[in-house]
Scaffold this motif. Structure first.
Motif, PDB file in Angstrom:
ATOM      1  N   MET B  77       1.125  -1.306  -0.289  1.00 39.69           N
ATOM      2  CA  MET B  77       0.384   0.333  -0.016  1.00 39.69           C
ATOM      3  C   MET B  77       0.622   1.608   0.105  1.00 39.69           C
ATOM      4  O   MET B  77       1.779   1.608   0.909  1.00 39.69           O
ATOM      5  CB  MET B  77      -1.190  -0.279   1.025  1.00 39.69           C
ATOM      6  N   LEU B  78       0.641   2.261  -0.830  1.00 45.43           N
ATOM      7  CA  LEU B  78       1.133   3.200  -0.949  1.00 45.43           C
ATOM      8  C   LEU B  78       0.693   5.314  -0.247  1.00 45.43           C
ATOM      9  O   LEU B  78      -0.570   3.968   0.489  1.00 45.43           O
ATOM     10  CB  LEU B  78       1.259   3.332  -1.956  1.00 45.43           C
ATOM     11  N   GLN B  79       1.589   5.611  -0.518  1.00 52.97           N
ATOM     12  CA  GLN B  79       0.585   6.938   0.240  1.00 52.97           C
ATOM     13  C   GLN B  79       0.013   7.724  -0.228  1.00 52.97           C
ATOM     14  O   GLN B  79      -1.109   7.565   0.117  1.00 52.97           O
ATOM     15  CB  GLN B  79       1.922   7.808   0.373  1.00 52.97           C
ATOM     16  N   LYS B  80      -0.301   7.259  -2.446  1.00 50.47           N
ATOM     17  CA  LYS B  80      -1.520   7.267  -2.606  1.00 50.47           C
ATOM     18  C   LYS B  80      -2.622   6.124  -1.928  1.00 50.47           C
ATOM     19  O   LYS B  80      -2.052   5.216  -2.367  1.00 50.47           O
ATOM     20  CB  LYS B  80      -1.045   7.460  -4.057  1.00 50.47           C
ATOM     21  N   ASP B  81      -3.558   6.213  -1.459  1.00 47.46           N
ATOM     22  CA  ASP B  81      -4.578   5.024  -1.392  1.00 47.46           C
ATOM     23  C   ASP B  81      -4.940   4.444  -2.527  1.00 47.46           C
ATOM     24  O   ASP B  81      -5.309   3.215  -2.776  1.00 47.46           O
ATOM     25  CB  ASP B  81      -5.564   5.563  -0.241  1.00 47.46           C
ATOM     26  N   LEU B  82      -5.522   5.173  -4.005  1.00 50.58           N
ATOM     27  CA  LEU B  82      -4.543   4.279  -4.794  1.00 50.58           C
ATOM     28  C   LEU B  82      -6.579   3.233  -5.102  1.00 50.58           C
ATOM     29  O   LEU B  82      -6.318   2.273  -5.607  1.00 50.58           O
ATOM     30  CB  LEU B  82      -3.973   2.587  -5.280  1.00 50.58           C
ATOM     31  N   LEU B  83      -7.205   3.943  -4.228  1.00 48.43           N
ATOM     32  CA  LEU B  83      -8.960   4.034  -4.174  1.00 48.43           C
ATOM     33  C   LEU B  83      -8.930   3.604  -5.674  1.00 48.43           C
ATOM     34  O   LEU B  83      -9.272   4.591  -6.031  1.00 48.43           O
ATOM     35  CB  LEU B  83      -9.723   4.346  -3.491  1.00 48.43           C
ATOM     36  N   LEU B  84      -9.735   2.988  -6.374  1.00 51.35           N
ATOM     37  CA  LEU B  84     -10.660   3.339  -7.945  1.00 51.35           C
ATOM     38  C   LEU B  84     -11.446   4.056  -7.137  1.00 51.35           C
ATOM     39  O   LEU B  84     -13.268   3.570  -6.880  1.00 51.35           O
ATOM     40  CB  LEU B  84     -10.728   2.199  -8.842  1.00 51.35           C
ATOM     41  N   ALA B  85     -12.055   5.099  -7.965  1.00 46.52           N
ATOM     42  CA  ALA B  85     -13.272   6.173  -7.931  1.00 46.52           C
ATOM     43  C   ALA B  85     -14.293   5.813  -8.584  1.00 46.52           C
ATOM     44  O   ALA B  85     -15.486   5.815  -8.129  1.00 46.52           O
ATOM     45  CB  ALA B  85     -12.123   7.493  -8.618  1.00 46.52           C
ATOM     46  N   HIS B  86     -14.385   4.679  -9.469  1.00 50.55           N
ATOM     47  CA  HIS B  86     -15.387   4.748  -9.980  1.00 50.55           C
ATOM     48  C   HIS B  86     -16.245   2.997  -9.893  1.00 50.55           C
ATOM     49  O   HIS B  86     -17.453   2.948  -9.449  1.00 50.55           O
ATOM     50  CB  HIS B  86     -15.510   3.950 -11.556  1.00 50.55           C
ATOM     51  N   GLY B 133      -9.696  11.753   4.293  1.00 51.99           N
ATOM     52  CA  GLY B 133      -8.213  11.452   3.360  1.00 51.99           C
ATOM     53  C   GLY B 133      -7.903   9.942   4.977  1.00 51.99           C
ATOM     54  O   GLY B 133      -7.606   8.944   4.718  1.00 51.99           O
ATOM     55  N   GLY B 134      -8.203   9.861   6.235  1.00 54.67           N
ATOM     56  CA  GLY B 134      -8.043   8.786   6.706  1.00 54.67           C
ATOM     57  C   GLY B 134      -8.561   7.705   6.972  1.00 54.67           C
ATOM     58  O   GLY B 134      -8.338   6.740   6.960  1.00 54.67           O
ATOM     59  N   MET B 135     -10.232   7.788   6.982  1.00 55.30           N
ATOM     60  CA  MET B 135     -10.541   6.969   5.659  1.00 55.30           C
ATOM     61  C   MET B 135     -10.475   6.093   5.253  1.00 55.30           C
ATOM     62  O   MET B 135     -10.548   4.732   5.081  1.00 55.30           O
ATOM     63  CB  MET B 135     -12.421   7.232   6.035  1.00 55.30           C
ATOM     64  N   ARG B 136      -9.793   6.889   3.690  1.00 53.81           N
ATOM     65  CA  ARG B 136      -9.391   6.320   2.716  1.00 53.81           C
ATOM     66  C   ARG B 136      -8.292   5.173   2.519  1.00 53.81           C
ATOM     67  O   ARG B 136      -7.867   4.064   1.866  1.00 53.81           O
ATOM     68  CB  ARG B 136      -8.784   7.353   1.536  1.00 53.81           C
ATOM     69  N   GLN B 137      -7.341   5.475   3.935  1.00 54.32           N
ATOM     70  CA  GLN B 137      -6.136   5.093   3.923  1.00 54.32           C
ATOM     71  C   GLN B 137      -6.525   3.534   4.670  1.00 54.32           C
ATOM     72  O   GLN B 137      -5.767   2.840   4.039  1.00 54.32           O
ATOM     73  CB  GLN B 137      -5.440   6.091   4.735  1.00 54.32           C
ATOM     74  N   ARG B 138      -7.736   4.002   5.410  1.00 60.30           N
ATOM     75  CA  ARG B 138      -8.080   3.102   6.200  1.00 60.30           C
ATOM     76  C   ARG B 138      -8.487   1.707   5.221  1.00 60.30           C
ATOM     77  O   ARG B 138      -8.428   0.345   5.327  1.00 60.30           O
ATOM     78  CB  ARG B 138      -8.870   3.329   7.889  1.00 60.30           C
ATOM     79  N   ALA B 139      -9.318   2.088   4.352  1.00 56.54           N
ATOM     80  CA  ALA B 139      -9.864   0.838   2.972  1.00 56.54           C
ATOM     81  C   ALA B 139      -9.086   0.632   2.695  1.00 56.54           C
ATOM     82  O   ALA B 139      -8.640  -0.400   2.502  1.00 56.54           O
ATOM     83  CB  ALA B 139     -10.946   2.025   2.107  1.00 56.54           C
ATOM     84  N   ALA B 140      -7.966   1.030   1.800  1.00 57.97           N
ATOM     85  CA  ALA B 140      -6.673   1.098   1.326  1.00 57.97           C
ATOM     86  C   ALA B 140      -6.004  -0.185   1.758  1.00 57.97           C
ATOM     87  O   ALA B 140      -5.574  -1.461   1.214  1.00 57.97           O
ATOM     88  CB  ALA B 140      -5.720   1.879   0.743  1.00 57.97           C
ATOM     89  N   LEU B 141      -5.977   0.180   3.043  1.00 57.72           N
ATOM     90  CA  LEU B 141      -5.577  -0.658   4.049  1.00 57.72           C
ATOM     91  C   LEU B 141      -6.266  -2.468   4.680  1.00 57.72           C
ATOM     92  O   LEU B 141      -5.133  -2.978   4.465  1.00 57.72           O
ATOM     93  CB  LEU B 141      -4.782   0.145   5.804  1.00 57.72           C
ATOM     94  N   MET B 142      -7.604  -1.828   4.562  1.00 60.63           N
ATOM     95  CA  MET B 142      -8.544  -3.043   4.692  1.00 60.63           C
ATOM     96  C   MET B 142      -7.806  -4.274   3.610  1.00 60.63           C
ATOM     97  O   MET B 142      -7.910  -5.216   3.162  1.00 60.63           O
ATOM     98  CB  MET B 142      -9.557  -2.912   4.824  1.00 60.63           C
ATOM     99  N   ARG B 143      -7.868  -3.304   2.632  1.00 61.97           N
ATOM    100  CA  ARG B 143      -7.829  -4.232   1.106  1.00 61.97           C
ATOM    101  C   ARG B 143      -6.537  -5.126   1.013  1.00 61.97           C
ATOM    102  O   ARG B 143      -6.394  -5.818   0.310  1.00 61.97           O
ATOM    103  CB  ARG B 143      -7.792  -3.022   0.279  1.00 61.97           C
ATOM    104  N   THR B 144      -5.543  -4.173   1.085  1.00 65.12           N
ATOM    105  CA  THR B 144      -3.992  -4.410   1.398  1.00 65.12           C
ATOM    106  C   THR B 144      -4.233  -5.866   2.354  1.00 65.12           C
ATOM    107  O   THR B 144      -3.721  -6.974   1.527  1.00 65.12           O
ATOM    108  CB  THR B 144      -3.438  -3.796   1.668  1.00 65.12           C
ATOM    109  N   TRP B 145      -4.963  -6.392   2.834  1.00 62.89           N
ATOM    110  CA  TRP B 145      -4.541  -7.069   4.791  1.00 62.89           C
ATOM    111  C   TRP B 145      -5.642  -8.041   4.041  1.00 62.89           C
ATOM    112  O   TRP B 145      -5.067  -8.797   3.822  1.00 62.89           O
ATOM    113  CB  TRP B 145      -5.260  -5.970   5.500  1.00 62.89           C
TER     114      TRP B 145
END
Lengths: 260, 246
Positions: B77-86, B133-145
């Motif tokens: 997971m990167l600094q950019k959360d890279l959640l797909l907007a669509h 921002g924090g939620m997006r990061q947590r979502a990205a982390l959840m995807r990673t995990w």
């Protein structure tokens, strides 16, 4: 979000400008500065429109059908070619310059050739619409595919995604806004292209009607049909905008998201 | 038990040496930081561990299996959360499972139960743009995990957040590591963050990057609530900073 008064002003201003032009036009023809047979008054045009309404509609329907069929085929071809060019860089290098060059050929020059090759039926009309609508969509899609975030693609690769999966989950959505911009331009070209091709021969359609009333020097009818072409094009563009809103619900949320 | 081991990683780019003989290991439940200045080859190391690029020499082992150059094994997971907007939040989180061939419904069901753990309950059907921002990061982390087999690689995950949110995320991360099985390699240039979160800190310095020193943070993670205000913390910070300066 825009304030309410501002959004009302945004609609009022063009309406006012439109009314002003209409008024000047009316003044010119009523005052006799420009003779009636050269510039009919707006009132005459509206009358001609109303009197010939059923006839206009049946011709319009033919043109719209040609425009839509052509637009559909053009979109499908553009999609296939854009996907191909995105997948194979060599194909892009080979084909893209040709495509750009082909766009400099005037429509009006190809149209008679198409009639020669394909006859007086609907085929050459649809073909001309395909030729004119294809390019903005193909270029839009290609740019769209390229606009996909390289980091997002790397992320999907790290998940073990295949090329097809990367296309489906990342590139396709990235290209959608570009696609709709292209489609909007193409939609506005489509009707005009159909009308132009009808000028050169045919049995039905707004272009055919136009040629007939021009030969009869019925300028009020001529103006009526021009206005109809404008209306049909605008409606088509509006439909594209609606389609865009429906197919990209997240865009709506994005705007709302930033409002908070 | 050792989960992950990158051994003797060496990499040149266009004849320019980037990494020299870097060895990092990760035990189960551990958080190991790779702390380095810009240009020390941190991101190259991340790309090698995640299998996106091949090292010139060295190997990466995940639970004893050689996974060098095989993407899809270790998630990052990167600094950019890279959640797909669509995609809706839940579909973003499910993406790795869907990529791996799972049915969308099944993946959604599997992901859904973890939303509360990650403090995201109720956001399932929203779009990423509607999250903070924090939620997006947590979502990205959840995807990673979720697709991680327990190992995640984080590349400066919190550095784009503001100071307060970052502090909250640090606290949250420590607590979530306790409640789910999670082992982390954290790549960062933030000395405070590294000391606050890590069990061990590997200092990656120089050009080409090498591991100069490894510092173990002895304070148990459960007792780190106000760790940053203690003399102990300052002691560690002094050591780390001195080592970074060489």
């Amino acid at each position: 979000m825009k304030r309410r008064s501002e959004s009302i002003r945004d609609k009022l201003l063009p309406a006012a400008a439109f009314l002003l032009i209409l008024l000047i036009w009316w003044g010119l023809s009523v005052s006799g500065l420009i003779p009636d047979y050269m510039l009919p008054s707006p009132v005459d045009v509206v009358k001609a429109f109303a009197a010939d309404f059923p006839n206009l509609m049946s011709h319009a329907w033919v043109s719209v059908e040609e425009a839509l069929t052509g637009l559909l085929i053009g979109t499908a071809l553009a999609f296939l070619l854009a996907c191909g060019m995105d997948r194979f860089l060599n194909l892009e290098k080979a084909v893209l310059p040709l495509l750009v060059a082909s766009q400099t050929i005037p429509t009006i020059a190809i149209a008679p050739l198409l009639v020669l090759w394909m006859g007086f039926g609907v085929a050459p009309k649809i073909a001309l619409v395909v030729l004119t609508t294809f390019f903005p969509i193909a270029v839009g899609l290609l740019d769209g595919f390229k606009s996909a975030d390289a980091d997002a693609i790397a992320l999907l690769r790290s998940m073990g995604a295949t090329r097809g999966q990367i296309f489906r989950h990342v590139k396709f959505a990235a290209a959608l806004p570009y696609f709709f911009s292209g489609l909007r331009i193409s939609a506005s070209y489509a009707v005009v292209a159909a009308v132009i091709s009808e000028w050169l021969g045919g049995f039905e359609g707004l272009g055919v009607y136009m040629t007939r009333v021009r030969k009869a020097y019925a300028f009020d009818k001529m103006f009526a049909v021009i206005i109809l072409v404008v209306i049909v094009s605008l409606v088509l563009m509006r439909l594209v905008t609606l389609l865009r809103t429906v197919s990209m619900p997240w865009m709506q949320k994005e705007r709302k998201g930033t409002e908070k | 038990m050792e989960l992950l081991r990158a051994e003797g990683i060496t990499k040149d780019f266009d004849g320019k040496p980037v990494l020299r003989d870097v060895t990092v290991s990760l035990e189960e439940g551990e958080l190991v930081s790779i702390l380095g200045l810009s240009g020390s080859g941190k991101t190259t190391l991340l790309n090698i561990i995640s299998g996106l690029i091949l090292p010139d020499r060295g190997k990466v082992f995940l639970q004893g299996r050689d996974v060098t150059g095989k993407p899809g094994q270790i998630s990052y997971m990167l600094q950019k959360d890279l959640l797909l907007a669509h995609k809706r939040v839940i579909d973003n989180v499910c993406l790795p499972m869907v990529i791996a061939g799972m049915k969308k419904e099944e993946a959604r069901k599997k992901a859904d139960v973890h939303f509360s753990t990650f403090g995201l309950e109720g956001t399932q059907m929203l779009y990423p743009a509607q999250l903070s921002g924090g939620m997006r990061q947590r979502a990205a982390l959840m995807r990673t995990w979720l697709c991680s087999r327990g190992v995640v690689l984080l590349d400066e995950p919190f550095s784009a957040l503001d100071m307060i949110t970052r502090g909250q995320m640090h606290e949250w991360y420590l607590s979530v590591m306790r409640s789910i099985s999670l082992s982390t390699i954290l790549i960062t240039h933030d000395v405070d963050e590294a000391i606050l979160l890590s069990d061990r800190i590997c200092l990656l310095t120089g050009s080409p990057g090498m591991i100069r020193e490894e510092i173990r943070i002895e304070t148990p993670r459960e007792e780190r609530k106000d760790f940053a205000l203690t003399p102990e913390f300052l002691g560690y910070k002094r050591r780390v900073t001195a080592a970074l300066r060489g």
